[in-house]
Design an enzyme around this catalytic site. Structure first.
Site, short mmCIF file in Angstrom:
data_model
loop_
_atom_site.label_atom_id
_atom_site.label_comp_id
_atom_site.label_asym_id
_atom_site.label_seq_id
_atom_site.Cartn_x
_atom_site.Cartn_y
_atom_site.Cartn_z
CG HIS A 1 -0.40 0.00 2.52
ND1 HIS A 1 -0.10 1.16 3.19
CD2 HIS A 1 -0.06 -1.00 3.36
CE1 HIS A 1 0.40 0.87 4.38
NE2 HIS A 1 0.44 -0.44 4.51
CG ASP B 1 -2.75 4.15 2.87
OD1 ASP B 1 -2.29 3.07 2.46
OD2 ASP B 1 -3.67 4.22 3.72
CG ASP C 1 2.79 0.22 7.69
OD1 ASP C 1 2.37 -0.32 6.67
OD2 ASP C 1 2.04 0.57 8.63
CD GLU D 1 -3.02 -1.50 5.65
OE1 GLU D 1 -3.15 -2.50 6.36
OE2 GLU D 1 -2.52 -0.45 6.07
CD GLU D 2 -1.37 2.17 7.66
OE1 GLU D 2 -2.09 1.77 8.59
OE2 GLU D 2 -0.22 1.76 7.45
CG ASP E 1 -0.71 -7.35 2.22
OD1 ASP E 1 0.03 -6.41 1.85
OD2 ASP E 1 -1.83 -7.15 2.73
CG HIS F 1 1.10 2.25 12.60
ND1 HIS F 1 -0.24 1.94 12.63
CD2 HIS F 1 1.52 1.91 11.37
CE1 HIS F 1 -0.60 1.42 11.46
NE2 HIS F 1 0.46 1.39 10.68
#
Ligand code: NAG
Ligand code: NAG
Ligand code: NAG
Ligand code: ZN
Length: 522
Positions: free
Chosen positions: A142, A144, A175, A209-210, A236, A482
């Protein structure tokens, strides 16, 4: 006579029972010990005869190395933030699309590659294979990222891609732009070197995705479904190579996620007649709700350790632990109740034992001297593989056990099916082989993702979903995910490129080989 005879036979009976119990215990422990000693799951298929594929080597010169790093940094500098489900940075997402075209010109011009924009910002690539009878696979990533602010205490601005001591700092480095750029860079090199895959494959890059993937991944999955696509497997993001992160585990382990916990956000509310605080009822809506919340916290969801995929996970890893942990872990059929009690003491390992319950919001009352008419609370639960969303909701109802508390499901889904990690599992074995070629001393084992990924939207297209990238997680690194100071080493980014470069080639075989008979199973 009769009396003493009875006594005698009771004594003898007891003796027989005790001897039998001892024998059974001894047999169980012997079986357990043999299992402990014989479990080295890295062997097995790695000794088998693998079909040969064309083996293009990734030889890049100094200039290409520099360029590939510059492109990666450029990807980090575009702030493709998902602020919430309905709020993203459209400018940045669009800019990222143009950037990809510029960074990977061969991918975008190759006759073998078909590219399509989905839901304005997401990307779907189809790389045509020469043998249409080989079922295609999907590489998923992803573009984002979650928000980041320098004022949170970053050592470098989060969208600067600044280099410090061999690491690139920035939101998205792990990420998930490392994997995203690694996949496309690998494909760019392969196509430049004249590679044409035998097995066709898709690359899908979601843009939200987030924020649950409701626009990107959901629409990509719908498109593929409409075309009747079935996938051999999906790879993934998710787990990583952990090194010194799991206490007791000796040496690095590549954990390949074979499932994800389910999810439930539940709203609890209580409504009462409002009134003046000078003549209060015995209980207010806040008190009723607080008691209900307290019951949920006091009565955690049942221990389910050993009923999900934990057993195969720990059995794969057992030989990397010291006694007695290796003994216990390779024999969960005997010890799972014991181990569950140890694991539930810490929040991070408790997550493997059960469906977790987290009270995340509580609101009630408007003024200090008014009896509140209404109070509400939100509870977020992560559902263990051995439970369903419905079972969790039923348990919440029976634990709260108060008609005055209204219970509503806001958002939820079941745990994801458990993908196979056995010797016939094509995707798992290809990922494992690719990891071991690069890192021969790493133990490869299945794992469960506590968080969720875009891949869950694709579960109609395959039963084989794996969540892994060879990103090295050392002590302190999981918190960067994160969190602040998210970073990846330059070397590790190069390894990502190399990983996808050889993974794509390794997928060109028809089947994984027959298992080498190691005769371990007891
Ligand atoms: C490709 O070749 C390299 C060396 O030439 C070797 O180390 C590697 O194992 C080979 N990979 C495969 C999949 O055959
Ligand atoms: C959105 O992205 C653009 C770059 O594409 C950037 O200039 C802008 O500051 C971003 N906006 C927000 C709110 O982050
Ligand atoms: C794509 O963008 C247009 C406006 O530019 C918008 O109307 C449409 O809803 C978007 N599509 C998706 C799937 O988000
Ligand atoms: Zn992610």
């Amino acid at each position: 006579m009769l009396q003493s005879g009875t006594k005698l036979s009771i004594a003898r009976l007891l003796k027989i029972i005790i001897i039998n119990l001892l024998t059974i215990t001894l047999v169980l422990f012997t079986v357990a010990l043999i299992r402990t000693l014989s479990l080295d799951r890295n062997v097995g298929l790695q000794l088998a005869r693998w079909e040969k594929t064309r083996n293009i080597s990734l030889a890049i010169d100094h200039r290409q190395r520099e360029q590939q790093m510059e492109k990666f940094k450029e990807a980090i500098r575009i702030p493709t933030v998902s602020f919430s489900e309905n709020e993203n940075n459209g400018t940045a997402l669009r800019e990222f699309g143009s950037f990809l075209r510029k960074a990977f010109p061969t991918v975008f011009s190759s006759k073998l590659v078909h590219h399509q924009l989905v839901a304005n910002y997401s990307h779907l690539f189809w790389v045509q294979g020469s043998q249409p009878d080989l079922v295609p696979y999907l590489l998923l990533a992803h573009l984002d990222v979650v928000p980041a602010s320098e004022s949170d205490g970053w050592d470098a601005p989060p969208f600067s891609a600044k280099e410090i001591d061999g690491f690139i700092y920035g939101r998205g480095t792990i990420d998930d732009k490392g994997a995203l750029m690694g996949i496309l860079q690998a494909l760019e090199y392969l196509l430049m070197k004249g590679y044409a895959p035998r097995r066709g494959f898709y690359i899908a890059l979601g843009h939200d995705e987030e924020a649950r993937g409701g626009k990107g991944a959901v629409n990509i999955a719908r498109l593929l479904k409409e075309r009747g696509v079935q996938l051999s497997f999906i790879l993934d993001e998710g787990l990583a190579i952990v090194d010194g992160v799991i206490s007791g585990l000796q040496g690095p382990a590549a954990l390949i996620g074979i499932s994800e916990k389910g999810w439930a956000t539940v709203k609890l509310s209580a409504t009462m007649a409002p009134g003046h605080s000078s003549m209060p009822p015995r209980e207010t809506s806040i008190g009723i709700l607080a008691a209900a919340i307290n019951r949920l916290e006091e009565n955690p969801m049942p221990r389910l350790f050993g009923y999900g995929p934990e057993r195969q996970i720990f059995e794969h890893l057992a030989h990397k632990f010291r006694l007695p942990l290796n003994f216990i872990m390779s024999n969960l059929w005997l010890f799972s109740p014991l181990l569950a009690r140890v694991l539930e003491r810490k929040p991070d390992t408790n997550a493997f034992v059960r469906t977790t319950t987290a009270v995340t919001m509580f609101n009630g009352g408007i003024k200090e001297n008014i009896i509140p008419a209404y109070a509400e609370a939100f509870v977020n639960l992560r559902i263990h593989s051995a439970q369903t969303l419905q079972e969790v909701l039923d348990l919440i109802h029976s634990t709260v056990a108060d008609q005055r508390v209204k219970i509503e499901l806001i958002h939820g889904f079941d745990p994801l099916p458990v993908s196979s990690a056995d010797e016939r599992a094509f995707g798992f074995q290809i990922v494992k082989k690719t990891v071991l070629e690069m890192f021969p001393t790493v133990t490869v084992a299945p794992g469960v993702c506590i968080g969720n990924t875009d891949s869950r939207h694709f579960s109609d297209l395959t039963r084989n979903i794996y969540r892994f990238a060879p990103i090295w997680f050392k002590p302190g690194d999981p918190q960067r995910f994160h969190g602040i100071n998210e970073r990846i080493s330059k070397k590790n980014y190069e390894e990502l490129v190399e990983f996808y470069f050889s993974l794509i080639q390794n997928c060109d075989i028809k089947n994984v080989p027959e298992a080498h008979s190691s005769g371990h199973e007891l």
